[in-house]
Design an enzyme around this catalytic site. Sequence first.
Site, PDB file in Angstrom:
ATOM      1  N   ASP A 189     -11.409  -8.586   1.735  1.00  0.00           N
ATOM      2  CA  ASP A 189     -11.166  -7.467   0.819  1.00  0.00           C
ATOM      3  C   ASP A 189     -10.028  -6.592   1.332  1.00  0.00           C
ATOM      4  O   ASP A 189     -10.157  -5.947   2.381  1.00  0.00           O
ATOM      5  CB  ASP A 189     -12.474  -6.649   0.720  1.00  0.00           C
ATOM      6  N   GLY A 190      -8.927  -6.594   0.576  1.00  0.00           N
ATOM      7  CA  GLY A 190      -7.822  -5.689   0.878  1.00  0.00           C
ATOM      8  C   GLY A 190      -6.503  -6.415   1.062  1.00  0.00           C
ATOM      9  O   GLY A 190      -6.386  -7.297   1.911  1.00  0.00           O
ATOM     10  N   GLY A 191      -5.557  -6.062   0.194  1.00  0.00           N
ATOM     11  CA  GLY A 191      -4.205  -6.602   0.344  1.00  0.00           C
ATOM     12  C   GLY A 191      -4.063  -8.070  -0.028  1.00  0.00           C
ATOM     13  O   GLY A 191      -3.123  -8.745   0.407  1.00  0.00           O
TER      14      GLY A 191
ATOM     15  N   SER B 173     -11.418  -6.500  -8.216  1.00  0.00           N
ATOM     16  CA  SER B 173     -11.954  -5.184  -7.855  1.00  0.00           C
ATOM     17  C   SER B 173     -11.573  -4.164  -8.924  1.00  0.00           C
ATOM     18  O   SER B 173     -10.395  -3.831  -9.094  1.00  0.00           O
ATOM     19  CB  SER B 173     -11.397  -4.734  -6.504  1.00  0.00           C
TER      20      SER B 173
ATOM     21  N   ASP C 107     -16.580  -1.144  -6.131  1.00  0.00           N
ATOM     22  CA  ASP C 107     -16.451  -0.318  -4.930  1.00  0.00           C
ATOM     23  C   ASP C 107     -17.038   1.066  -5.152  1.00  0.00           C
ATOM     24  O   ASP C 107     -16.490   1.868  -5.913  1.00  0.00           O
ATOM     25  CB  ASP C 107     -14.958  -0.143  -4.588  1.00  0.00           C
TER      26      ASP C 107
ATOM     27  N   MET D  58     -17.703   4.624  -3.457  1.00  0.00           N
ATOM     28  CA  MET D  58     -17.218   5.421  -2.317  1.00  0.00           C
ATOM     29  C   MET D  58     -17.801   6.822  -2.388  1.00  0.00           C
ATOM     30  O   MET D  58     -17.895   7.410  -3.471  1.00  0.00           O
ATOM     31  CB  MET D  58     -15.693   5.547  -2.390  1.00  0.00           C
TER      32      MET D  58
ATOM     33  N   MET E 187     -13.131  -6.507   5.880  1.00  0.00           N
ATOM     34  CA  MET E 187     -12.091  -5.639   5.324  1.00  0.00           C
ATOM     35  C   MET E 187     -10.763  -6.027   5.986  1.00  0.00           C
ATOM     36  O   MET E 187     -10.666  -6.066   7.206  1.00  0.00           O
ATOM     37  CB  MET E 187     -12.376  -4.162   5.633  1.00  0.00           C
TER      38      MET E 187
ATOM     39  N   GLY F 126     -11.128   2.432   1.498  1.00  0.00           N
ATOM     40  CA  GLY F 126     -10.966   3.734   0.854  1.00  0.00           C
ATOM     41  C   GLY F 126      -9.986   3.736  -0.307  1.00  0.00           C
ATOM     42  O   GLY F 126     -10.114   4.556  -1.205  1.00  0.00           O
ATOM     43  N   PHE F 127      -9.034   2.812  -0.284  1.00  0.00           N
ATOM     44  CA  PHE F 127      -8.004   2.828  -1.323  1.00  0.00           C
ATOM     45  C   PHE F 127      -7.572   1.406  -1.671  1.00  0.00           C
ATOM     46  O   PHE F 127      -7.624   0.521  -0.814  1.00  0.00           O
ATOM     47  CB  PHE F 127      -6.764   3.605  -0.845  1.00  0.00           C
ATOM     48  N   GLY F 128      -7.119   1.254  -2.901  1.00  0.00           N
ATOM     49  CA  GLY F 128      -6.531  -0.022  -3.309  1.00  0.00           C
ATOM     50  C   GLY F 128      -5.062  -0.052  -2.921  1.00  0.00           C
ATOM     51  O   GLY F 128      -4.508   0.935  -2.419  1.00  0.00           O
TER      52      GLY F 128
ATOM     53  N   GLY G 296      -7.654  -6.367  -6.212  1.00  0.00           N
ATOM     54  CA  GLY G 296      -7.639  -5.225  -7.115  1.00  0.00           C
ATOM     55  C   GLY G 296      -6.281  -5.063  -7.752  1.00  0.00           C
ATOM     56  O   GLY G 296      -6.059  -5.473  -8.905  1.00  0.00           O
ATOM     57  N   SER G 297      -5.339  -4.522  -6.979  1.00  0.00           N
ATOM     58  CA  SER G 297      -4.016  -4.238  -7.552  1.00  0.00           C
ATOM     59  C   SER G 297      -3.251  -5.499  -7.932  1.00  0.00           C
ATOM     60  O   SER G 297      -2.358  -5.451  -8.774  1.00  0.00           O
ATOM     61  CB  SER G 297      -3.198  -3.379  -6.578  1.00  0.00           C
TER      62      SER G 297
ATOM     63  N   HIS H 180     -16.012  -7.228  -8.398  1.00  0.00           N
ATOM     64  CA  HIS H 180     -16.179  -6.442  -7.168  1.00  0.00           C
ATOM     65  C   HIS H 180     -16.178  -4.960  -7.527  1.00  0.00           C
ATOM     66  O   HIS H 180     -15.255  -4.453  -8.165  1.00  0.00           O
ATOM     67  CB  HIS H 180     -15.039  -6.776  -6.203  1.00  0.00           C
TER      68      HIS H 180
ATOM     69  N   HIS I 115     -19.944  -3.187  -3.357  1.00  0.00           N
ATOM     70  CA  HIS I 115     -19.503  -2.853  -2.004  1.00  0.00           C
ATOM     71  C   HIS I 115     -19.735  -1.360  -1.798  1.00  0.00           C
ATOM     72  O   HIS I 115     -19.003  -0.535  -2.333  1.00  0.00           O
ATOM     73  CB  HIS I 115     -17.998  -3.227  -1.901  1.00  0.00           C
TER      74      HIS I 115
HETATM   75  C1  DX5 Z   1     -10.745  -0.782  -0.622  1.00  0.00           C
HETATM   76  C2  DX5 Z   1     -11.684  -1.517  -1.532  1.00  0.00           C
HETATM   77  C3  DX5 Z   1     -11.079  -2.712  -2.144  1.00  0.00           C
HETATM   78  C4  DX5 Z   1      -9.863  -2.431  -3.010  1.00  0.00           C
HETATM   79  C5  DX5 Z   1      -8.915  -3.593  -2.805  1.00  0.00           C
HETATM   80  O1  DX5 Z   1     -11.407   0.115   0.160  1.00  0.00           O
HETATM   81  O2  DX5 Z   1     -12.835  -1.954  -0.824  1.00  0.00           O
HETATM   82  O3  DX5 Z   1     -12.021  -3.497  -2.836  1.00  0.00           O
HETATM   83  O4  DX5 Z   1     -10.146  -2.286  -4.360  1.00  0.00           O
HETATM   84  O5  DX5 Z   1      -7.728  -3.315  -3.445  1.00  0.00           O
HETATM   85  P1  DX5 Z   1      -6.420  -4.210  -3.283  1.00  0.00           P
HETATM   86  O6  DX5 Z   1      -6.774  -5.609  -3.686  1.00  0.00           O
HETATM   87  O7  DX5 Z   1      -5.422  -3.563  -4.172  1.00  0.00           O
HETATM   88  O8  DX5 Z   1      -6.029  -4.138  -1.817  1.00  0.00           O
HETATM   89 ZN    ZN Z   2     -14.219  -3.434  -1.782  1.00  0.00          ZN
END
Ligand code: DX5
Ligand code: ZN
Length: 224
Positions: free
Chosen positions: A175-177, A8, A35, A37, A137, A142-144, A197-198, A33, A66
Amino acid sequence: MHYELAPSILSADFARLGEEICAVETAGAQYLHIDVMDGMFVPSISFGFPVIKAIRRTSSCIFDVHLMVEQPERYIEETAKSGADIITIHAEACTHLDRAIEWIHQTGKKAGIALNPSTPLNVLDYLLEKVDMVLLMSVNPGFGNQKYIDYSTRKIRELRRMIDERGLQTDIEVDGGINDSTIRTALEAGANILVAGSAVFGEETSKNAEKYVKLLRDYQEICR
Ligand code: DX5
Ligand code: ZN
Protein backbone atom coordinates in the site's frame (compact mmCIF):
# COMPACT_ATOMS: atom_id res chain seq x y z
CA MET A 1 -1.93 -17.50 -5.82
CA HIS A 2 -4.57 -14.89 -6.52
CA TYR A 3 -3.57 -11.39 -7.59
CA GLU A 4 -5.90 -8.51 -6.83
CA LEU A 5 -6.14 -4.81 -7.47
CA ALA A 6 -7.48 -2.97 -4.42
CA PRO A 7 -8.42 0.55 -5.56
CA SER A 8 -8.10 2.94 -2.61
CA ILE A 9 -11.12 5.22 -2.46
CA LEU A 10 -9.10 7.80 -0.55
CA SER A 11 -8.21 9.24 -3.97
CA ALA A 12 -11.76 9.06 -5.34
CA ASP A 13 -13.94 12.09 -5.93
CA PHE A 14 -16.05 11.96 -2.75
CA ALA A 15 -18.77 14.05 -4.38
CA ARG A 16 -19.27 11.16 -6.83
CA LEU A 17 -18.18 8.26 -4.62
CA GLY A 18 -20.89 5.84 -5.77
CA GLU A 19 -20.05 6.40 -9.44
CA GLU A 20 -16.32 6.06 -8.80
CA ILE A 21 -16.80 2.74 -7.02
CA CYS A 22 -19.10 1.51 -9.76
CA ALA A 23 -16.40 2.37 -12.32
CA VAL A 24 -13.70 0.29 -10.65
CA GLU A 25 -16.09 -2.57 -9.98
CA THR A 26 -17.23 -2.63 -13.60
CA ALA A 27 -13.58 -2.59 -14.65
CA GLY A 28 -13.18 -5.89 -12.79
CA ALA A 29 -11.72 -4.88 -9.42
CA GLN A 30 -12.79 -7.43 -6.81
CA TYR A 31 -11.39 -5.55 -3.82
CA LEU A 32 -12.06 -2.05 -2.53
CA HIS A 33 -9.47 -0.55 -0.19
CA ILE A 34 -11.04 1.68 2.46
CA ASP A 35 -8.74 3.89 4.54
CA VAL A 36 -10.07 5.00 7.91
CA MET A 37 -7.88 7.67 9.57
CA ASP A 38 -8.30 9.16 13.03
CA GLY A 39 -6.05 12.24 13.05
CA MET A 40 -4.01 10.61 15.84
CA PHE A 41 -2.26 7.55 14.47
CA VAL A 42 -1.87 9.50 11.24
CA PRO A 43 -2.12 13.29 10.86
CA SER A 44 -5.14 13.19 8.60
CA ILE A 45 -8.83 12.34 9.11
CA SER A 46 -10.57 10.58 6.24
CA PHE A 47 -14.07 9.18 6.82
CA GLY A 48 -15.80 6.74 9.11
CA PHE A 49 -18.55 4.18 9.48
CA PRO A 50 -21.53 6.04 7.98
CA VAL A 51 -19.61 6.23 4.70
CA ILE A 52 -18.64 2.55 4.76
CA LYS A 53 -22.26 1.57 5.49
CA ALA A 54 -23.53 3.73 2.64
CA ILE A 55 -21.17 2.31 0.04
CA ARG A 56 -21.79 -1.24 1.32
CA ARG A 57 -25.32 -0.89 -0.04
CA THR A 58 -24.03 -0.09 -3.52
CA SER A 59 -21.08 -2.44 -3.94
CA SER A 60 -20.44 -6.16 -3.78
CA CYS A 61 -16.65 -5.81 -3.77
CA ILE A 62 -14.59 -7.29 -0.96
CA PHE A 63 -14.29 -4.44 1.52
CA ASP A 64 -10.68 -4.27 2.62
CA VAL A 65 -10.75 -1.85 5.54
CA HIS A 66 -7.40 -0.38 6.62
CA LEU A 67 -7.76 1.13 10.09
CA MET A 68 -5.12 3.83 10.59
CA VAL A 69 -6.34 4.56 14.11
CA GLU A 70 -4.93 4.39 17.63
CA GLN A 71 -6.24 1.49 19.75
CA PRO A 72 -8.11 -0.02 16.80
CA GLU A 73 -9.64 -2.69 19.06
CA ARG A 74 -12.18 -0.01 20.06
CA TYR A 75 -13.62 -0.11 16.55
CA ILE A 76 -13.44 -3.76 15.48
CA GLU A 77 -17.10 -4.47 16.18
CA GLU A 78 -18.35 -1.38 14.38
CA THR A 79 -16.05 -1.93 11.41
CA ALA A 80 -17.43 -5.45 11.07
CA LYS A 81 -21.03 -4.23 11.35
CA SER A 82 -20.43 -1.53 8.77
CA GLY A 83 -19.73 -4.16 6.11
CA ALA A 84 -16.00 -4.87 6.15
CA ASP A 85 -14.80 -8.23 4.85
CA ILE A 86 -11.16 -7.81 5.87
CA ILE A 87 -10.16 -5.70 8.87
CA THR A 88 -6.53 -4.62 9.03
CA ILE A 89 -5.02 -2.98 12.09
CA HIS A 90 -1.57 -1.49 12.65
CA ALA A 91 0.87 -3.35 14.91
CA GLU A 92 2.18 0.06 16.03
CA ALA A 93 -1.26 1.22 17.18
CA CYS A 94 -2.27 -1.79 19.21
CA THR A 95 -0.77 -3.00 22.51
CA HIS A 96 -2.66 -6.30 22.65
CA LEU A 97 -2.33 -7.31 19.04
CA ASP A 98 -2.90 -11.03 19.58
CA ARG A 99 -6.21 -10.37 21.34
CA ALA A 100 -7.32 -7.85 18.73
CA ILE A 101 -6.70 -10.35 15.93
CA GLU A 102 -8.84 -12.87 17.82
CA TRP A 103 -11.60 -10.28 18.17
CA ILE A 104 -11.57 -9.65 14.44
CA HIS A 105 -11.93 -13.37 13.77
CA GLN A 106 -14.75 -13.62 16.31
CA THR A 107 -16.74 -11.15 14.20
CA GLY A 108 -16.39 -13.60 11.31
CA LYS A 109 -14.13 -11.32 9.27
CA LYS A 110 -10.65 -11.82 7.89
CA ALA A 111 -7.82 -10.22 9.86
CA GLY A 112 -4.80 -8.33 8.64
CA ILE A 113 -1.80 -6.72 10.34
CA ALA A 114 -0.37 -3.54 8.80
CA LEU A 115 3.22 -2.41 9.29
CA ASN A 116 4.63 1.06 8.75
CA PRO A 117 7.66 1.20 6.44
CA SER A 118 10.22 1.24 9.26
CA THR A 119 8.59 -1.46 11.41
CA PRO A 120 10.60 -4.68 11.20
CA LEU A 121 8.99 -7.95 10.12
CA ASN A 122 9.93 -9.70 13.37
CA VAL A 123 6.79 -8.26 15.08
CA LEU A 124 4.92 -10.80 12.94
CA ASP A 125 6.90 -13.79 14.12
CA TYR A 126 4.38 -15.28 16.57
CA LEU A 127 1.26 -14.04 14.80
CA LEU A 128 1.87 -14.90 11.17
CA GLU A 129 -0.06 -18.18 11.43
CA LYS A 130 -3.04 -16.29 12.89
CA VAL A 131 -3.60 -13.68 10.19
CA ASP A 132 -5.08 -13.82 6.71
CA MET A 133 -3.13 -10.89 5.33
CA VAL A 134 -0.14 -8.68 6.04
CA LEU A 135 -0.28 -5.13 4.73
CA LEU A 136 3.13 -3.59 4.13
CA MET A 137 3.03 0.18 3.91
CA SER A 138 5.35 1.34 1.16
CA VAL A 139 4.84 5.01 2.13
CA ASN A 140 4.35 6.58 5.55
CA PRO A 141 0.61 6.26 6.13
CA GLY A 142 -1.73 9.21 6.13
CA PHE A 143 -1.90 10.50 2.58
CA GLY A 144 -2.35 9.35 -0.99
CA ASN A 145 -0.07 10.16 -3.89
CA GLN A 146 3.30 9.71 -2.17
CA LYS A 147 6.44 8.11 -3.58
CA TYR A 148 7.10 4.38 -3.12
CA ILE A 149 9.90 3.85 -0.58
CA ASP A 150 12.55 1.71 -2.27
CA TYR A 151 13.50 -0.47 0.69
CA SER A 152 9.92 -1.80 0.73
CA THR A 153 10.93 -4.18 -2.06
CA ARG A 154 13.41 -6.01 0.18
CA LYS A 155 10.77 -6.13 2.93
CA ILE A 156 8.18 -7.68 0.58
CA ARG A 157 10.75 -10.25 -0.56
CA GLU A 158 11.66 -11.17 3.03
CA LEU A 159 8.02 -11.50 4.05
CA ARG A 160 7.26 -13.72 1.05
CA ARG A 161 10.17 -15.93 2.06
CA MET A 162 8.87 -16.14 5.68
CA ILE A 163 5.38 -17.09 4.48
CA ASP A 164 6.64 -19.68 2.01
CA GLU A 165 9.06 -21.24 4.48
CA ARG A 166 6.16 -21.80 6.89
CA GLY A 167 3.94 -23.18 4.14
CA LEU A 168 1.28 -20.49 4.68
CA GLN A 169 -1.18 -18.93 2.23
CA THR A 170 -1.10 -15.45 3.84
CA ASP A 171 -1.76 -12.60 1.42
CA ILE A 172 0.77 -9.80 1.10
CA GLU A 173 -0.82 -6.44 0.39
CA VAL A 174 1.36 -3.50 -0.55
CA ASP A 175 0.00 0.00 0.00
CA GLY A 176 1.46 3.29 -1.17
CA GLY A 177 3.01 4.65 -4.33
CA ILE A 178 1.87 1.79 -6.58
CA ASN A 179 1.75 2.91 -10.20
CA ASP A 180 3.07 1.97 -13.66
CA SER A 181 6.68 2.18 -12.54
CA THR A 182 6.39 0.27 -9.23
CA ILE A 183 3.66 -2.34 -9.64
CA ARG A 184 5.90 -4.95 -11.30
CA THR A 185 8.62 -4.48 -8.70
CA ALA A 186 6.13 -5.14 -5.88
CA LEU A 187 4.66 -8.16 -7.69
CA GLU A 188 8.02 -9.69 -8.49
CA ALA A 189 9.09 -9.25 -4.86
CA GLY A 190 6.07 -11.32 -3.79
CA ALA A 191 3.07 -9.04 -3.20
CA ASN A 192 -0.31 -10.33 -4.38
CA ILE A 193 -2.75 -7.58 -3.37
CA LEU A 194 -1.85 -4.20 -4.77
CA VAL A 195 -3.47 -1.07 -3.42
CA ALA A 196 -3.62 1.84 -5.83
CA GLY A 197 -5.27 5.17 -5.09
CA SER A 198 -3.95 8.06 -7.14
CA ALA A 199 -2.90 5.73 -9.99
CA VAL A 200 -6.52 4.62 -10.42
CA PHE A 201 -8.87 7.45 -9.46
CA GLY A 202 -8.86 10.67 -11.46
CA GLU A 203 -9.75 11.78 -14.96
CA GLU A 204 -9.74 8.24 -16.33
CA THR A 205 -10.79 5.99 -13.46
CA SER A 206 -12.32 3.22 -15.61
CA LYS A 207 -9.41 3.08 -18.01
CA ASN A 208 -6.84 3.01 -15.20
CA ALA A 209 -8.68 0.31 -13.26
CA GLU A 210 -9.05 -1.81 -16.43
CA LYS A 211 -5.33 -1.48 -17.13
CA TYR A 212 -4.26 -2.70 -13.68
CA VAL A 213 -6.91 -5.43 -13.50
CA LYS A 214 -5.62 -6.76 -16.83
CA LEU A 215 -1.99 -6.49 -15.75
CA LEU A 216 -2.73 -8.56 -12.63
CA ARG A 217 -4.79 -11.13 -14.54
CA ASP A 218 -1.97 -11.55 -17.06
CA TYR A 219 0.56 -11.84 -14.23
CA GLN A 220 -1.57 -14.53 -12.57
CA GLU A 221 -1.70 -16.47 -15.85
CA ILE A 222 2.09 -16.35 -16.24
CA CYS A 223 2.57 -17.54 -12.64
CA ARG A 224 0.31 -20.58 -13.03
C1 DX5 B 1 -2.11 5.92 2.72
C2 DX5 B 1 -3.24 4.96 2.47
C3 DX5 B 1 -3.25 4.44 1.09
C4 DX5 B 1 -3.40 5.49 0.01
C5 DX5 B 1 -2.55 5.04 -1.16
O1 DX5 B 1 -1.94 6.15 4.05
O2 DX5 B 1 -3.15 3.85 3.34
O3 DX5 B 1 -4.18 3.40 0.92
O4 DX5 B 1 -4.71 5.69 -0.41
O5 DX5 B 1 -2.53 6.03 -2.11
P1 DX5 B 1 -1.58 6.00 -3.38
O6 DX5 B 1 -1.87 4.74 -4.13
O7 DX5 B 1 -1.93 7.24 -4.13
O8 DX5 B 1 -0.16 6.02 -2.86
ZN1 ZN C 1 -4.42 2.04 2.94
